[in-house]
Design a protein around this motif. Structure first.
Motif, PDB file in Angstrom:
ATOM      1  N   ASP A 245      -2.174  -2.357  14.443  1.00  0.00           N
ATOM      2  CA  ASP A 245      -3.363  -2.158  12.916  1.00  0.00           C
ATOM      3  C   ASP A 245      -1.003  -3.115  12.069  1.00  0.00           C
ATOM      4  O   ASP A 245      -0.351  -2.580  12.605  1.00  0.00           O
ATOM      5  N   THR A 246      -1.961  -3.880  11.148  1.00  0.00           N
ATOM      6  CA  THR A 246      -1.044  -4.511  10.265  1.00  0.00           C
ATOM      7  C   THR A 246      -1.701  -4.593   8.835  1.00  0.00           C
ATOM      8  O   THR A 246      -1.363  -5.505   8.087  1.00  0.00           O
ATOM      9  N   THR A 247      -2.271  -3.093   8.333  1.00  0.00           N
ATOM     10  CA  THR A 247      -2.317  -2.974   7.312  1.00  0.00           C
ATOM     11  C   THR A 247      -1.494  -2.368   6.447  1.00  0.00           C
ATOM     12  O   THR A 247      -1.965  -2.454   5.735  1.00  0.00           O
ATOM     13  N   ASP A 248      -0.697  -1.334   6.834  1.00  0.00           N
ATOM     14  CA  ASP A 248       0.140  -1.066   6.829  1.00  0.00           C
ATOM     15  C   ASP A 248       1.243  -1.293   6.032  1.00  0.00           C
ATOM     16  O   ASP A 248       1.117  -3.349   5.554  1.00  0.00           O
ATOM     17  N   TYR A 249       1.543  -1.079   4.433  1.00  0.00           N
ATOM     18  CA  TYR A 249       2.050  -1.938   3.536  1.00  0.00           C
ATOM     19  C   TYR A 249       3.635  -1.680   2.886  1.00  0.00           C
ATOM     20  O   TYR A 249       3.242  -0.579   2.925  1.00  0.00           O
ATOM     21  N   SER A 250       4.018  -3.042   2.520  1.00  0.00           N
ATOM     22  CA  SER A 250       5.926  -2.477   1.983  1.00  0.00           C
ATOM     23  C   SER A 250       5.590  -2.813   1.148  1.00  0.00           C
ATOM     24  O   SER A 250       5.864  -4.175   0.532  1.00  0.00           O
ATOM     25  N   ARG A 252       7.969  -2.228  -1.290  1.00  0.00           N
ATOM     26  CA  ARG A 252       9.676  -3.290  -1.461  1.00  0.00           C
ATOM     27  C   ARG A 252       9.389  -4.346  -1.727  1.00  0.00           C
ATOM     28  O   ARG A 252       9.918  -5.168  -2.279  1.00  0.00           O
ATOM     29  N   PHE A 253       9.030  -5.183  -0.380  1.00  0.00           N
ATOM     30  CA  PHE A 253       8.141  -6.413   0.076  1.00  0.00           C
ATOM     31  C   PHE A 253       7.720  -6.751  -0.048  1.00  0.00           C
ATOM     32  O   PHE A 253       7.862  -8.038  -0.273  1.00  0.00           O
ATOM     33  N   GLY A 254       6.918  -5.829  -0.307  1.00  0.00           N
ATOM     34  CA  GLY A 254       5.014  -7.069  -1.182  1.00  0.00           C
ATOM     35  C   GLY A 254       4.717  -7.401  -0.026  1.00  0.00           C
ATOM     36  O   GLY A 254       3.358  -8.627   0.040  1.00  0.00           O
ATOM     37  N   ILE A 255       4.001  -6.878   1.491  1.00  0.00           N
ATOM     38  CA  ILE A 255       3.642  -7.478   2.624  1.00  0.00           C
ATOM     39  C   ILE A 255       3.199  -6.494   3.200  1.00  0.00           C
ATOM     40  O   ILE A 255       4.031  -5.508   3.402  1.00  0.00           O
ATOM     41  N   TYR A 256       1.832  -7.001   3.843  1.00  0.00           N
ATOM     42  CA  TYR A 256       1.246  -6.065   4.884  1.00  0.00           C
ATOM     43  C   TYR A 256       2.332  -5.977   6.139  1.00  0.00           C
ATOM     44  O   TYR A 256       2.787  -7.639   6.412  1.00  0.00           O
ATOM     45  N   GLY A 257       1.414  -5.336   7.089  1.00  0.00           N
ATOM     46  CA  GLY A 257       1.851  -5.520   8.272  1.00  0.00           C
ATOM     47  C   GLY A 257       3.224  -5.688   8.635  1.00  0.00           C
ATOM     48  O   GLY A 257       4.070  -6.130   9.775  1.00  0.00           O
ATOM     49  N   TYR A 258       4.448  -5.071   8.296  1.00  0.00           N
ATOM     50  CA  TYR A 258       5.570  -4.353   8.377  1.00  0.00           C
ATOM     51  C   TYR A 258       6.218  -4.220   9.287  1.00  0.00           C
ATOM     52  O   TYR A 258       7.233  -4.561  10.285  1.00  0.00           O
ATOM     53  N   ARG A 259       5.352  -3.043   9.971  1.00  0.00           N
ATOM     54  CA  ARG A 259       5.776  -2.202  11.587  1.00  0.00           C
ATOM     55  C   ARG A 259       5.898  -3.338  12.144  1.00  0.00           C
ATOM     56  O   ARG A 259       6.676  -3.146  13.408  1.00  0.00           O
ATOM     57  N   LYS A 260       4.708  -3.610  12.153  1.00  0.00           N
ATOM     58  CA  LYS A 260       4.865  -5.086  13.487  1.00  0.00           C
ATOM     59  C   LYS A 260       5.760  -6.516  13.410  1.00  0.00           C
ATOM     60  O   LYS A 260       6.364  -6.362  14.918  1.00  0.00           O
ATOM     61  N   PHE A 261       5.862  -6.661  11.887  1.00  0.00           N
ATOM     62  CA  PHE A 261       6.880  -7.434  11.820  1.00  0.00           C
ATOM     63  C   PHE A 261       7.804  -7.348  12.405  1.00  0.00           C
ATOM     64  O   PHE A 261       9.133  -7.765  12.878  1.00  0.00           O
ATOM     65  N   GLN A 262       8.254  -6.330  11.998  1.00  0.00           N
ATOM     66  CA  GLN A 262       9.910  -5.397  12.538  1.00  0.00           C
ATOM     67  C   GLN A 262       9.903  -5.142  14.150  1.00  0.00           C
ATOM     68  O   GLN A 262      10.647  -5.666  15.183  1.00  0.00           O
ATOM     69  N   ALA A 263       8.214  -4.981  15.043  1.00  0.00           N
ATOM     70  CA  ALA A 263       8.966  -4.703  16.280  1.00  0.00           C
ATOM     71  C   ALA A 263       8.991  -5.998  16.767  1.00  0.00           C
ATOM     72  O   ALA A 263       9.732  -5.878  18.115  1.00  0.00           O
ATOM     73  N   GLN A 264       8.859  -6.901  16.339  1.00  0.00           N
ATOM     74  CA  GLN A 264       8.715  -8.346  16.971  1.00  0.00           C
ATOM     75  C   GLN A 264       9.950  -8.780  16.740  1.00  0.00           C
ATOM     76  O   GLN A 264      10.472  -9.725  17.855  1.00  0.00           O
ATOM     77  N   GLU A 265      10.556  -8.630  15.681  1.00  0.00           N
ATOM     78  CA  GLU A 265      12.206  -8.689  15.656  1.00  0.00           C
ATOM     79  C   GLU A 265      13.012  -8.295  16.279  1.00  0.00           C
ATOM     80  O   GLU A 265      14.167  -8.150  16.973  1.00  0.00           O
ATOM     81  N   SER A 266      12.524  -7.001  16.110  1.00  0.00           N
ATOM     82  CA  SER A 266      13.693  -6.583  17.846  1.00  0.00           C
ATOM     83  C   SER A 266      13.542  -6.516  19.103  1.00  0.00           C
ATOM     84  O   SER A 266      14.550  -6.880  20.020  1.00  0.00           O
ATOM     85  N   TYR A 267      12.318  -7.736  19.462  1.00  0.00           N
ATOM     86  CA  TYR A 267      11.905  -7.538  20.599  1.00  0.00           C
ATOM     87  C   TYR A 267      12.862  -9.143  20.906  1.00  0.00           C
ATOM     88  O   TYR A 267      13.323 -10.068  21.780  1.00  0.00           O
ATOM     89  N   ASN A 268      12.970 -10.016  19.566  1.00  0.00           N
ATOM     90  CA  ASN A 268      13.156 -11.431  19.641  1.00  0.00           C
ATOM     91  C   ASN A 268      14.666 -11.440  20.042  1.00  0.00           C
ATOM     92  O   ASN A 268      14.999 -12.079  20.564  1.00  0.00           O
ATOM     93  N   PHE A 269      15.421 -10.076  19.003  1.00  0.00           N
ATOM     94  CA  PHE A 269      16.508  -9.748  19.637  1.00  0.00           C
ATOM     95  C   PHE A 269      16.447  -9.597  20.619  1.00  0.00           C
ATOM     96  O   PHE A 269      18.069  -9.701  21.407  1.00  0.00           O
TER      97      PHE A 269
END
Length: 575
Positions: A245-250, A252-269
């Protein structure tokens, strides 16, 4: 005639007083013996919200979206006792409970339970111990609370509401070890002696790729400082689901889907960490929550005890022993942001031979002439800019456009509602707990009066000599300078939400003038960047804040190549 007028005025006054007496909101709070048969000490909180999107206990802050909290201290509260919350309770953002507007509310109550500590100093204090959650009063295991109920209040009437605490927050589930992430917990002898009961330190350890296949290798250590981590963050061996799901809204940063973005960054690391040419290090995140806060600031303190020595003399050596750390100062580095930024610089300064470089992003105030927007040495009051004919409130938080979300007085009244004697578990109180001398009652001495904002100059002088990092560097540069040359790196956005850039400017002014030796480090600013800019001039903050564990590596490797002593092991970990 005069007598008649007098009697009429007196009767009117008495009638108005009587109405004021009647127009009261009172709440009685009790807890059941099914939760505990023991008496309770703590901070009893009444929480009110205008909606039920989440429980009221999760809607309290010092920001624009906060709902209402009223608090009182309780001692010896027994099961079945009815404790009254009335106009004597300290409220935020409405100060007096009788000023509640007419309307419908979702109401809840909670007690942040205190434990009695018999300190090494001879004092007895009552504080909320961490229960593995990172010192969060609304999530603390063992705290009693009530289920939310809907209540209609009419401020033209006298109303009494009864609330029963019949729920208890469950214990936190301990994180589990994996191939790459291990967890360690030790009882600290130093902290146990100070607090008068067993005290523990923990850490999450990220192991390098090939750790088991290279038993001969010993590794440099990177200490990632910051707020309480429930596990090692930003590392995942699996990618996020494609349909996450990417309907979550941050906001602080003014963007949707930040939880998925964070999860992808964790996998990238994870992919980066296990790649062929990535340097092999140990990275640790420390758990050092204490009865005042989610973090000790990693220094010795009159009120918190010897956390600095406990971490450096007990925890880190044990980690390096168990996980084959090199165990020498040239092979240790430290970094972090905000609280972690202050800690990174502080431990580098207070243990100058034990680390070979610090990377301090958006550090908490490192010069108390800029204690955010307050100069604790010159200003008389922390809440107001004063002149002959007016007072202007001092801000405590802004956005990148300079729009103010809270003031110093509001932020501190929020804390005072949550707890007296520096016990709120929030930011201004922990600075007090870390930096202040211990008062005669065993609690931290106030840097300023919590209600009036008047600054205590005696306490300010103590802060200066013990924890004003810029002052200490300048005072001791003849001895510290040779040990810190090339080790200090500081980064901050020039629109930091908490005005932390002001103290960095003052630190930079000193560092640029150093000689014998010149500091030979780095201070950089992000243009219009908010909290917590960390030196990445390419990516936006919502990206760079997720990459601490990789972004400083080129500088660390360069530093090792330039400074490792002759014969040092610079190869066994470069497989």
């Amino acid at each position: 005639m005069k007598r008649f007028v007098y009697l009429f005025m007196l009767s009117t006054l008495l009638l108005n007083c009587n109405l004021e007496q009647k127009n009261k909101n009172t709440f009685s709070i009790t807890f059941t013996d099914s939760l505990s048969k023991d008496v309770q000490d703590g901070r009893l909180l009444l929480l009110l919200a205008k909606d039920d999107k989440t429980e009221p206990r999760f809607q309290i802050s010092d920001g624009l979206t906060t709902q209402l909290v009223f608090g009182i201290d309780v001692e010896g509260m027994k099961p079945g006792d009815e404790i009254i919350i009335d106009e004597k309770a300290f409220g935020f953002p409405i100060r007096n409970i009788n000023d509640l507007p007419t309307g419908d509310y979702v109401v809840q109550a909670l007690i942040n339970r205190y434990e009695t500590f018999n300190l090494k100093t001879g004092h007895t204090v009552k504080l909320p111990p961490d229960q593995g959650e990172g010192q969060q009063w609304n999530r603390k295991p063992g705290n009693f609370y009530s289920k939310p109920v809907k209540v209609s209040l009419d401020n033209t009437k006298t109303q009494h509401t009864t609330i029963t605490l019949d729920q208890i927050i469950p214990a936190v589930e301990e994180p589990k070890d994996s191939k790459y992430i291990k967890h360690i917990k030790i009882q600290s002898k130093l902290l146990t002696e100070f607090w008068g009961r067993p005290m523990f330190l923990g850490a999450h350890v990220l192991l390098p790729e090939g750790f088991d296949e290279h038993p001969e290798s010993r590794y440099p250590l990177m200490v990632f400082h910051g707020h309480f981590p429930d596990d090692f963050g930003g590392f995942s061996e699996t990618p996020p689901p494609a349909d996450m799901d990417t309907t979550d809204y941050s906001a602080r940063f003014g963007i949707y889907g930040y939880r998925k973005f964070q999860a992808q960054e964790s996998y990238n690391f994870y992919k980066q960490w296990t790649s062929k040419n990535f340097p092999r290090f140990l990275i640790i995140e420390i758990q050092h929550a204490n009865p005042y806060y989610d973090d000790s600031y990693s220094v010795n303190s009159a009120n918190l005890g010897p956390y600095g020595d406990a971490i450096m003399q007990e925890l880190i050596p044990e980690i390096e022993k168990q996980f084959r750390g090199i165990g020498e100062g040239w092979a240790r580095f430290t970094y972090g942001g905000s609280t972690g930024g202050w800690e990174a610089l502080a431990v580098q300064m207070f243990y100058p031979d034990e680390f070979n470089g610090c990377f301090a992003a958006c550090p908490d105030p490192i010069d108390f002439r800029a204690y955010c927007l307050v100069d604790i040495y010159k200003d008389k009051n922390a809440y107001w800019y004063e002149s002959d004919f007016k007072k202007v409130p001092i801000s405590s938080h802004r956005n990148y456009l300079g729009q103010i979300q809270s003031t110093m007085q509001e932020s501190n009244y929020y804390e005072l509602a949550l707890g007296t004697k520096s016990r709120s578990g929030q930011q201004w109180d922990i600075w007090e707990a870390v930096y202040s001398p211990q008062g005669e009652d065993g609690y931290p001495k106030r840097i300023f009066d919590k209600e009036s904002g008047e600054i205590n100059k005696e306490v300010a002088a103590y802060w200066k000599e013990h924890y004003d990092l810029r002052h200490i560097l300048e005072r001791d540069w003849s001895t510290l300078g040779p040990k810190l040359q090339g080790k200090i790196h500081i980064y901050c956005g020039d629109m930091d939400n908490y005005y932390l850039n002001n103290a960095v400017y003052l630190m930079e002014d000193f560092l640029k003038k150093t000689n014998n030796p010149f500091y030979a480090g780095e201070v950089a600013y992000g243009d219009r960047a908010e909290h917590c800019w960390n030196g990445d001039a390419v990516n936006p903050n919502y990206v760079s804040r997720l990459r601490y564990n990789s972004m400083y590596l080129p500088k660390i490797l360069k530093r090792i190549q330039e400074s490792a002593p002759k014969g040092a092991d610079t190869k066994s970990w470069r497989y």
